[in-house]
Design an enzyme around this catalytic site. Sequence first.
Site, mmCIF file in Angstrom:
data_model
loop_
_atom_site.group_PDB
_atom_site.id
_atom_site.type_symbol
_atom_site.label_atom_id
_atom_site.label_comp_id
_atom_site.label_asym_id
_atom_site.label_seq_id
_atom_site.Cartn_x
_atom_site.Cartn_y
_atom_site.Cartn_z
ATOM 1 N N LYS A 184 0.842 -1.190 0.000
ATOM 2 C CA LYS A 184 0.000 0.000 0.000
ATOM 3 C C LYS A 184 0.878 1.240 0.000
ATOM 4 O O LYS A 184 1.802 1.364 0.795
ATOM 5 C CB LYS A 184 -0.901 -0.007 1.240
ATOM 6 C CG LYS A 184 -1.967 1.072 1.223
ATOM 7 C CD LYS A 184 -2.909 0.899 2.401
ATOM 8 C CE LYS A 184 -4.008 1.941 2.362
ATOM 9 N NZ LYS A 184 -4.946 1.789 3.505
ATOM 10 N N HIS A 251 -8.399 -9.766 6.347
ATOM 11 C CA HIS A 251 -7.822 -8.643 7.086
ATOM 12 C C HIS A 251 -7.863 -8.888 8.590
ATOM 13 O O HIS A 251 -7.075 -8.288 9.330
ATOM 14 C CB HIS A 251 -8.566 -7.352 6.737
ATOM 15 C CG HIS A 251 -7.673 -6.142 6.712
ATOM 16 N ND1 HIS A 251 -6.668 -5.972 5.775
ATOM 17 C CD2 HIS A 251 -7.603 -5.058 7.532
ATOM 18 C CE1 HIS A 251 -6.044 -4.830 5.998
ATOM 19 N NE2 HIS A 251 -6.586 -4.266 7.063
ATOM 20 N N ARG A 254 -4.584 -10.165 9.661
ATOM 21 C CA ARG A 254 -3.610 -9.074 9.798
ATOM 22 C C ARG A 254 -3.773 -8.409 11.171
ATOM 23 O O ARG A 254 -2.789 -8.157 11.874
ATOM 24 C CB ARG A 254 -3.816 -8.077 8.669
ATOM 25 C CG ARG A 254 -2.946 -6.820 8.732
ATOM 26 C CD ARG A 254 -3.167 -6.021 7.452
ATOM 27 N NE ARG A 254 -2.673 -4.653 7.540
ATOM 28 C CZ ARG A 254 -1.424 -4.289 7.280
ATOM 29 N NH1 ARG A 254 -0.530 -5.204 6.953
ATOM 30 N NH2 ARG A 254 -1.058 -3.021 7.345
ATOM 31 N N TYR A 286 -4.117 -0.798 18.077
ATOM 32 C CA TYR A 286 -4.110 -2.169 18.588
ATOM 33 C C TYR A 286 -3.895 -2.204 20.097
ATOM 34 O O TYR A 286 -4.147 -3.232 20.728
ATOM 35 C CB TYR A 286 -3.030 -2.997 17.887
ATOM 36 C CG TYR A 286 -3.329 -3.206 16.426
ATOM 37 C CD1 TYR A 286 -4.370 -4.041 16.023
ATOM 38 C CD2 TYR A 286 -2.610 -2.545 15.434
ATOM 39 C CE1 TYR A 286 -4.674 -4.221 14.682
ATOM 40 C CE2 TYR A 286 -2.904 -2.718 14.095
ATOM 41 C CZ TYR A 286 -3.935 -3.558 13.726
ATOM 42 O OH TYR A 286 -4.237 -3.717 12.401
#
Length: 305
Positions: A184, A251, A254, A286
Amino acid sequence: MLLSAAVDRYLKVRRLGNYSPHTISNYGRDLRQFREHVAALIEHEPEATEITRELINKHLAALSLRLSRISVERHRDCLWSFFAWLDAAAGVTNPTRGIIFRRRAFPKIPRTVSAQEIAAMIAAEQPLESRGPHIRDHRALDLRDRAMLEVIYGSGCRIAEAISLNWEHLRGGMPGDVRVVSGKGGDDRIVLIGEPARDALRKWRCLAWSKDLGAPIFQNARGERLTARAAQKMFKERAERAGIEGRVHPHMFRHSCATHLLERGAGIADISALLGHKNLATTARYTHVNMACMKAQHAAAFPRS
């Protein structure tokens, strides 16, 4: 210049840049929705020069009635990028200039999958009769799926990055650390995978239909690169066979990689580098995922807890 023509030019320029196909698709959809809404408001096909701050605010206000704040902000950022480009490329006055936007919403806490659930998905082989008559293909597809689950969880890479990998992107052409090319934002980076992922890749390569260095690692039975949709379908099916409630998508692996690393003491800066985040604030979310774990660590480590 018609707004529709300006949108087409903008998307063409972005395709030549380092934008992912997913981002281009989202931008195109958002801009087409904006053009259609403006056309309905002014009752004719809009010119790019007709767009005003008032029309943009009306569009965002209408979106806020049916979309989340995060989604509205994505539309807003898309319009800001488009009109900034149009101002620079065609000299059209940027109607977003001077607009005072509300403070950016903090992203929702990412949904994760536990290590036990991930292990169950890796072990959840598809029934033999549903794979077709060829035993070799059945075994090969299962090994491919296991390798993909291991690599995405072990490295934290995005699904688009995983399916874009070729055999040559394994360091030295053998299973090991993986070089993600044009992630990305167009940045290359090295991601790390553990022994279970390396072992899964070795076993999969023995049965892969194409083993050339330039061939995709994750391929279908014709040796062609696997699509994101096919990978998402595989995740969904293996989660169902593993008895996991709720939708599981790539995702989430991830997110799980980052969360489990943080829970086991990895630093935010290291996790940020592994995931390819350009801003530590993106990784910092996170820290909100498992507060119970953090409280336990604090109680064990802090002398006056």
